[in-house]
Scaffold this motif. Sequence first.
Motif, PDB file in Angstrom:
ATOM      1  N   GLU A 277      64.457  26.641  29.599  1.00  0.00           N
ATOM      2  CA  GLU A 277      63.991  26.765  31.013  1.00  0.00           C
ATOM      3  C   GLU A 277      65.208  27.515  31.886  1.00  0.00           C
ATOM      4  O   GLU A 277      64.669  28.265  32.596  1.00  0.00           O
ATOM      5  CB  GLU A 277      63.752  25.302  31.557  1.00  0.00           C
ATOM      6  CG  GLU A 277      63.342  25.330  32.994  1.00  0.00           C
ATOM      7  CD  GLU A 277      62.969  24.068  33.459  1.00  0.00           C
ATOM      8  OE1 GLU A 277      62.455  23.803  34.778  1.00  0.00           O
ATOM      9  OE2 GLU A 277      63.276  23.151  32.915  1.00  0.00           O
ATOM     10  N   VAL A 278      66.389  27.017  31.742  1.00  0.00           N
ATOM     11  CA  VAL A 278      67.331  27.562  32.578  1.00  0.00           C
ATOM     12  C   VAL A 278      67.528  29.166  32.311  1.00  0.00           C
ATOM     13  O   VAL A 278      67.661  30.072  33.175  1.00  0.00           O
ATOM     14  CB  VAL A 278      68.823  26.994  32.293  1.00  0.00           C
ATOM     15  CG1 VAL A 278      69.851  27.624  33.148  1.00  0.00           C
ATOM     16  CG2 VAL A 278      68.656  25.462  32.977  1.00  0.00           C
ATOM     17  N   THR A 279      67.395  29.331  31.065  1.00  0.00           N
ATOM     18  CA  THR A 279      67.589  30.761  30.650  1.00  0.00           C
ATOM     19  C   THR A 279      66.445  31.932  31.137  1.00  0.00           C
ATOM     20  O   THR A 279      66.858  32.647  31.698  1.00  0.00           O
ATOM     21  CB  THR A 279      67.773  30.991  29.182  1.00  0.00           C
ATOM     22  OG1 THR A 279      68.599  30.369  28.486  1.00  0.00           O
ATOM     23  CG2 THR A 279      67.646  32.431  28.766  1.00  0.00           C
ATOM     24  N   GLU A 280      65.299  31.035  31.025  1.00  0.00           N
ATOM     25  CA  GLU A 280      64.279  32.016  31.664  1.00  0.00           C
ATOM     26  C   GLU A 280      64.261  31.984  33.096  1.00  0.00           C
ATOM     27  O   GLU A 280      64.061  33.377  33.751  1.00  0.00           O
ATOM     28  CB  GLU A 280      63.010  31.195  31.371  1.00  0.00           C
ATOM     29  CG  GLU A 280      61.558  31.874  31.706  1.00  0.00           C
ATOM     30  CD  GLU A 280      60.076  31.095  31.532  1.00  0.00           C
ATOM     31  OE1 GLU A 280      59.320  31.629  31.688  1.00  0.00           O
ATOM     32  OE2 GLU A 280      60.410  30.264  30.642  1.00  0.00           O
ATOM     33  N   LEU A 281      64.569  31.210  33.822  1.00  0.00           N
ATOM     34  CA  LEU A 281      64.864  31.251  35.406  1.00  0.00           C
ATOM     35  C   LEU A 281      65.924  32.278  35.712  1.00  0.00           C
ATOM     36  O   LEU A 281      65.692  32.821  36.546  1.00  0.00           O
ATOM     37  CB  LEU A 281      64.877  29.646  35.775  1.00  0.00           C
ATOM     38  CG  LEU A 281      64.007  28.701  35.890  1.00  0.00           C
ATOM     39  CD1 LEU A 281      64.405  27.813  36.286  1.00  0.00           C
ATOM     40  CD2 LEU A 281      62.750  29.159  36.629  1.00  0.00           C
ATOM     41  N   PHE A 282      66.998  31.997  34.864  1.00  0.00           N
ATOM     42  CA  PHE A 282      68.234  32.540  35.212  1.00  0.00           C
ATOM     43  C   PHE A 282      68.171  34.081  35.277  1.00  0.00           C
ATOM     44  O   PHE A 282      68.297  35.309  35.850  1.00  0.00           O
ATOM     45  CB  PHE A 282      69.454  32.239  34.618  1.00  0.00           C
ATOM     46  CG  PHE A 282      70.814  32.698  35.124  1.00  0.00           C
ATOM     47  CD1 PHE A 282      71.581  31.842  36.046  1.00  0.00           C
ATOM     48  CD2 PHE A 282      71.414  33.948  35.063  1.00  0.00           C
ATOM     49  CE1 PHE A 282      72.647  32.086  36.541  1.00  0.00           C
ATOM     50  CE2 PHE A 282      72.566  34.521  35.505  1.00  0.00           C
ATOM     51  CZ  PHE A 282      73.189  33.282  36.313  1.00  0.00           C
TER      52      PHE A 282
END
Length: 345
Positions: A277-282
């Motif tokens: 999730e964090v990778t996608e958002l970042f």
Amino acid sequence: MKLGLQLGYWGAQPPVNGPELVTAAEAAGFDAVFAAESWGSDAFTPLSWWGSATERVRLGTSVVQISGRTPTSCAMHALTLDHLSGGRHILGLGVSGPQVVEGWYGQPFAKPLARTREYVSIIRNVLSRKEPVTSAGPHYPLPYSGEGSTGLGKPLKSITHPLRPDIPIWLGAEGPKNVALTAEIADGWLAIYYSPRLAPMYNEWLDEGFARPGARRTREDFEVAATCQVVVTDDRAATIAGMKPVTALYVGGMGAPELNFHAQVYRRMGYGDVVDEVTELFRAGRKDEAAAAIPDEMVTETMIVGDHDEVREGVKRWEDAGVTMLLVSCRDAEHVELLADVVLG
């Protein structure tokens, strides 16, 4: 437990209080001072410049990137700094990642374990100064005889006699194979995102290396230096919230999406869904949302935060997990003194 001051690498400009931090660390009883490099400032020069005002603390690189220098060049840097410091240098090495290795240094990233083994072997041969240095390669052949060679290369021995033939070599390692290699061929492990909860897993990796034929060290004389933010505060929640953007950067923004070693570390901790999730958002530019997606425990896994008593308990927990040195970053001299009082006092 020992303390190491992590100066890190420079941003757009050199830090203005580097000398102040180094002087304070020595006065406060820190064991070592470390400098790092990425694709800007180098790690050796700050240690030479600022370290010239010190007499006791060890001066370490955490880390220099092996693709940035040939192994013989790196050995020259190390033996020079060791002489200038009176035998206080620690050579910390790391492979970095493919974006830096291939994008900045223009070198191939493939086979990082084999390259590391060969690199360290050549450095040790230079420092031992027993005979002219040769290497069969394949990564660092000496003398070079490949494409473009004149055929005039000659095996050489260092003109300068190293002050110590056994300058400590520590390796920055994150994955199981790299950590096992570190235990086999190095004198210490520079651990990033260390979690005491996972100590049994780390010990399995280390024990594999210690058990290999010809291993250099045993667990008893091997150092484990773990990067750890230590924050003494009565507002624990605010501190944790302030660390989330940094965690999101390393998990979601450092390295290529398909090969981010920092993200892999957190996956091993059990945060795979959060990492996704964090990778996608970042990567979508939604950095605030990426930071908000980081749970509190994902931050506190790798740091010690709380009041004096909580920090002391945390230090004891890390020590019991096998860590021999905490690598800490400090804002100013007062911060250095505070951590020395809480951790070492």
